[in-house]
Scaffold this active site. Structure first.
Site, PDB file in Angstrom:
ATOM      1  N   LYS A 190       0.837  -1.299   0.129  1.00 56.14           N
ATOM      2  CA  LYS A 190       0.013  -0.011   0.098  1.00 56.14           C
ATOM      3  C   LYS A 190       0.988   1.311   0.006  1.00 56.14           C
ATOM      4  CE  LYS A 190      -3.724  -1.744   2.779  1.00 56.14           C
ATOM      5  NZ  LYS A 190      -4.456  -0.722   3.808  1.00 56.14           N
ATOM      6  N   HIS A 196     -11.734  -2.031  -4.266  1.00 56.84           N
ATOM      7  CA  HIS A 196     -11.455  -2.090  -2.771  1.00 56.84           C
ATOM      8  C   HIS A 196     -11.566  -0.879  -2.697  1.00 56.84           C
ATOM      9  CE1 HIS A 196      -8.184  -4.707  -3.196  1.00 56.84           C
ATOM     10  NE2 HIS A 196      -7.992  -4.329  -4.318  1.00 56.84           N
ATOM     11  N   GLU A 250     -11.699   2.342  10.414  1.00 62.44           N
ATOM     12  CA  GLU A 250     -11.523   1.492   9.642  1.00 62.44           C
ATOM     13  C   GLU A 250     -11.002   0.511  10.271  1.00 62.44           C
ATOM     14  OE1 GLU A 250     -12.501   3.263   5.873  1.00 62.44           O
ATOM     15  OE2 GLU A 250     -10.971   2.585   5.529  1.00 62.44           O
ATOM     16  N   ARG A 303     -12.602  12.456   9.186  1.00 63.63           N
ATOM     17  CA  ARG A 303     -13.670  13.358   8.864  1.00 63.63           C
ATOM     18  C   ARG A 303     -15.055  12.837   8.883  1.00 63.63           C
ATOM     19  NH1 ARG A 303     -14.181  10.497   4.982  1.00 63.63           N
ATOM     20  NH2 ARG A 303     -13.202   9.123   3.404  1.00 63.63           N
TER      21      ARG A 303
HETATM   22  P1  ADP Z   1      -7.905   3.210   0.965  1.00 61.02           P
HETATM   23  O1  ADP Z   1      -7.576   4.223   1.803  1.00 61.02           O
HETATM   24  O2  ADP Z   1      -6.373   3.237  -0.406  1.00 61.02           O
HETATM   25  O3  ADP Z   1      -9.499   3.225   0.412  1.00 61.02           O
HETATM   26  P2  ADP Z   1      -7.714   1.143   2.386  1.00 61.02           P
HETATM   27  O4  ADP Z   1      -6.434   0.931   3.430  1.00 61.02           O
HETATM   28  O5  ADP Z   1      -8.649   1.881   2.953  1.00 61.02           O
HETATM   29  O6  ADP Z   1      -7.348   1.508   1.234  1.00 61.02           O
HETATM   30  O7  ADP Z   1      -8.098  -0.284   2.119  1.00 61.02           O
HETATM   31  C1  ADP Z   1      -9.632  -0.234   1.177  1.00 61.02           C
HETATM   32  C2  ADP Z   1      -9.878  -1.854   1.138  1.00 61.02           C
HETATM   33  O8  ADP Z   1      -9.142  -2.505   0.825  1.00 61.02           O
HETATM   34  C3  ADP Z   1     -10.227  -2.317   2.073  1.00 61.02           C
HETATM   35  O9  ADP Z   1     -11.878  -2.292   2.871  1.00 61.02           O
HETATM   36  C4  ADP Z   1     -10.404  -3.707   1.798  1.00 61.02           C
HETATM   37  O10 ADP Z   1     -11.316  -4.179   1.674  1.00 61.02           O
HETATM   38  C5  ADP Z   1      -8.867  -3.703   1.573  1.00 61.02           C
HETATM   39  N1  ADP Z   1      -8.184  -3.882   1.904  1.00 61.02           N
HETATM   40  C6  ADP Z   1      -7.204  -3.331   2.891  1.00 61.02           C
HETATM   41  N2  ADP Z   1      -6.255  -3.993   2.969  1.00 61.02           N
HETATM   42  C7  ADP Z   1      -5.954  -5.046   3.460  1.00 61.02           C
HETATM   43  C8  ADP Z   1      -5.647  -6.217   3.516  1.00 61.02           C
HETATM   44  N3  ADP Z   1      -4.419  -6.500   4.289  1.00 61.02           N
HETATM   45  N4  ADP Z   1      -5.983  -8.197   3.556  1.00 61.02           N
HETATM   46  C9  ADP Z   1      -6.975  -7.649   3.101  1.00 61.02           C
HETATM   47  N5  ADP Z   1      -7.581  -6.219   1.729  1.00 61.02           N
HETATM   48  C10 ADP Z   1      -7.234  -5.487   2.569  1.00 61.02           C
END
Ligand code: ADP
Length: 641
Positions: A158, A235, A275, A292
């Site tokens: 990420k 996602h 989250e 927010r």
């Molecule tokens: P962003 O901030 O880019 O939206 P997030 O970190 O909030 O990304 O993650 C978005 C989505 O990606 C999550 O709701 C989940 O569905 C998936 N996701 C994120 N991290 C993981 C992980 N470690 N394992 C599986 N799915 C993940």
């Protein structure tokens, strides 16, 4: 005191905030980009200030212009909504320095959570469980490889500065890691100007469950339960519900308490969301905090009966939290779907263009619509393509689902790709009905949720054709029952009249021969907008047009005041002369084609200026038959029967 609130946002969230501000006696100031001049939020606010560009960087992201607008309008507070500048610590500081109140947390709290890697370090200290992973400063491929070996594949890369799913890469095997790191870095750099990455264990089909928290300036912090946001494409969330199906109270309590600990650890004030990913064993892991108001806040409002924007405003003016933890209600169930201008058949890519058809139903009990558009709006490629949110609530999940389906069925979108049909299929999928949710839901059920398009059946064309006939403008009838003009189906020179229609829908076409009098008009809820008939059929809304070969060939401009031939044929009778005054509905000419007769009538009163064809002449579809000078000023159109 907050007396005048500037909303540094647009669309549904701007309209949503205006609603609560108005109910609290707070005046509202909208801002608008050049393409949003006539947008709904501009009309709904008490005042509106123009921004100088269309791009976000020249409008809703331009801090200088926003602060100037606040000063010029006499606003004393700014609500950033979500997206745009809502999680920008520099904006929070600039607002404070300008002596204005930001409806949001302190800049320091935004900063603490803005970087995913730094936030994780903080959360680990506060005892909030994290997904096993690596968020160190050593960004070398070797450091990532070591961490991945330790954690075990699959892993997820990420962007530290990330959001919106950008820069995320799933890596299944060690030999894919280097290439994935390079690609994720490029994406992160392009999207956020920052190529730092972190690595997490990739959980197999977890649920996304988040906790809504609120904190005031006096150190009080509560949680308003959870939302399940597992239904995601790319996602990103598309449906949210509260409470999370099957979540037991002790787990709710544990997650809520972890969220409050997290908020306290960063001195949080205002509305925020923690989250988490929740696995099948009931273990949950912190993912990130959004500092927010969330898009999906209405489902929390529905199950608590609270107004979250009101809470935000009250906290911003220094009031304590209105309720203690024990006093926060949890009643029934709520589901929200996000109605997007996007193309589910092409990886849910955003769509832009004109919203030719947009019809919102009147919400009934347990139904709510938060939207920011109107029929005729241009959906611009510059902004988020969210048209609005449909929310339903009820005593239980099934009642809620039925109410939402009803709301969605009665909401019509046409002329632009939307996910309406996809949402209808989603809400009726047996796995959804059973509450079997996880973040892999859409991928797993893609075959049913995103079926291959099939050829439209005969019944569709017939129904559409009948609607075209039924929605031709009403014509005055002759008083004389013996007159051919008394019959809707026109002249009867050669046996029973049949209407010939040539219809087009997407790349499919059909010629139809219908007897207008043989059957009643269809009851299906098609809507005519100008030349287009929007036909709800199964889960989609199809745009059907009468096929126009001239338009297809690119030459269809006719002079103002002209009446053109609706099809190829011959002129069998000319019923008027140049200089003759005619009333709306007067028959002007009778054409014949394929043994069918059509009379061409004026739909406005006016004066016939010129005739271009005489009896016996052949005419091609679209050719100008005569010129009619309208009495009113509106240009006339032919009525065909
Ligand atoms: P962003 O901030 O880019 O939206 P997030 O970190 O909030 O990304 O993650 C978005 C989505 O990606 C999550 O709701 C989940 O569905 C998936 N996701 C994120 N991290 C993981 C992980 N470690 N394992 C599986 N799915 C993940």
């Amino acid at each position: 005191m907050i007396q005048r609130l500037l909303i540094a946002n647009r669309g549904e969230i701007a309209c949503r905030i205006i609603r609560t501000a108005r109910a609290m006696g707070i005046a509202t100031v909208a801002v608008y980009s050049t393409v949003d001049r006539r947008a709904r939020h501009v009309q709904e606010a008490d005042m509106a200030m123009a921004l100088s560009g269309a791009r976000p960087s020249e409008s809703y992201l331009d801090m200088t212009q926003l602060l100037d607008a606040a000063r010029a309008s006499g606003a004393d507070a700014i609500h950033p909504g979500y997206g745009f500048l809502s999680e920008n610590p520099a904006f929070a500081r600039a607002v404070a320095e300008a002596g204005l109140t930001l409806i949001g947390p302190p800049a320091s709290a935004i900063e603490a959570m803005g970087d995913k890697a730094a936030a994780k370090a903080l959360m680990a200290q506060a005892g909030v469980p994290l997904v096993p992973g690596y968020h160190g400063t050593d960004q070398s491929p070797a450091a990532f490889a070591r961490a991945a070996e330790q954690i075990g594949f699959p892993i997820l890369l990420k962007a530290s500065a990330g959001g919106g799913g950008k820069g995320m890469k799933i890596v299944e095997r060690a030999d894919e890691l280097t290439a994935a790191i390079e690609s994720a870095r490029r994406e992160a750099l392009a999207a956020f100007g920052d190529d730092r990455l972190l690595l997490e264990k990739y959980l197999i089909r977890p649920r996304h469950v988040e906790i809504q928290i609120f904190a005031d300036h006096r150190g009080n912090c509560v949680f308003l339960h959870e939302r399940d946001c597992s239904i995601q494409r790319r996602h990103q969330k598309v449906l949210e519900e509260a409470p999370a199906p099957g979540l037991e109270p002790p787990l709710r309590q544990a997650m809520g308490q972890a969220a409050v600990r997290a908020a306290r650890a960063i001195g949080y004030v205002g509305a925020g969301t923690l989250e988490f990913l929740l696995d099948a064993r009931g273990d949950f892991y912190f993912m990130e905090m959004n500092t927010r108001l969330q898009v999906e806040h209405p489902v929390t409002e529905a199950i608590t009966g609270l107004d979250l924007v009101e809470w935000q405003l009250r906290i911003a003016r220094g009031e304590p939290l209105p309720l203690t933890q024990q006093q926060i209600p949890l009643q029934g169930h709520a589901i929200e779907v996000r109605l997007y201008a996007e193309d589910p058949d092409h990886d849910f890519l955003p769509a832009s263009g004109q919203l030719q058809l947009y019809r919102e139903p009147l919400p009934g009990p347990g139904q709510r619509i938060d939207s920011g558009v109107r029929e005729g709006d241009e959906i611009s490629p510059w902004y988020d393509p969210l048209l609005g949110k449909l929310i339903a609530w009820g005593n239980d999940r099934e009642q809620t689902r039925q109410r939402l389906l009803d709301l969605l069925r009665r909401t019509l979108v046409g002329g632009i790709h939307s996910n309406r049909g996809f949402l209808l299929r989603l809400l009726q999928h047996p796995a959804f009905t059973a509450g079997a949710l996880d973040t892999g839901f859409i991928a797993q059920h893609a075959a049913e949720l995103l079926p291959e398009p099939t050829p439209l059946p005969e019944e569709f064309w017939e129904q559409a054709g009948r609607h075209f006939l039924a929605t031709l403008p009403d014509e005055p009838r002759s008083d004389d029952p013996a007159s051919p003009w008394a019959r809707r189906s026109g002249l009867r020179l050669g046996g029973p009249a049949t209407a010939r229609l040539h219809l087009q829908c997407g790349d499919q076409q059909r010629r139809l021969y219908l007897d207008p009098e043989s059957e009643p008009a269809p009851s299906l809820g098609a809507v005519r907008r100008g030349e287009v008939l929007f036909v709800p059929w199964q889960h989609q809304i199809y745009s059907v047009r009468r096929h126009d070969p001239l338009a297809a060939a690119g030459s269809h401009a006719l002079p103002e005041g002209g009446l053109s031939a609706p099809m190829n044929g011959s002129v069998v009778r000319v019923l008027v002369q140049p200089g003759q005054q005619v009333e709306a509905g007067t028959a002007l000419m009778v054409l014949e084609a394929m043994k069918m007769e059509h009379s061409v009538r004026a739909d406005r009163s006016g004066t016939v200026r010129q005739l271009f064809f005489g009896e016996g002449d052949m005419v091609t579809e679209g050719s100008l038959l005569l010129e009619l000078e309208p009495a009113g000023g509106d240009s006339p159109a032919a009525i065909i029967e």
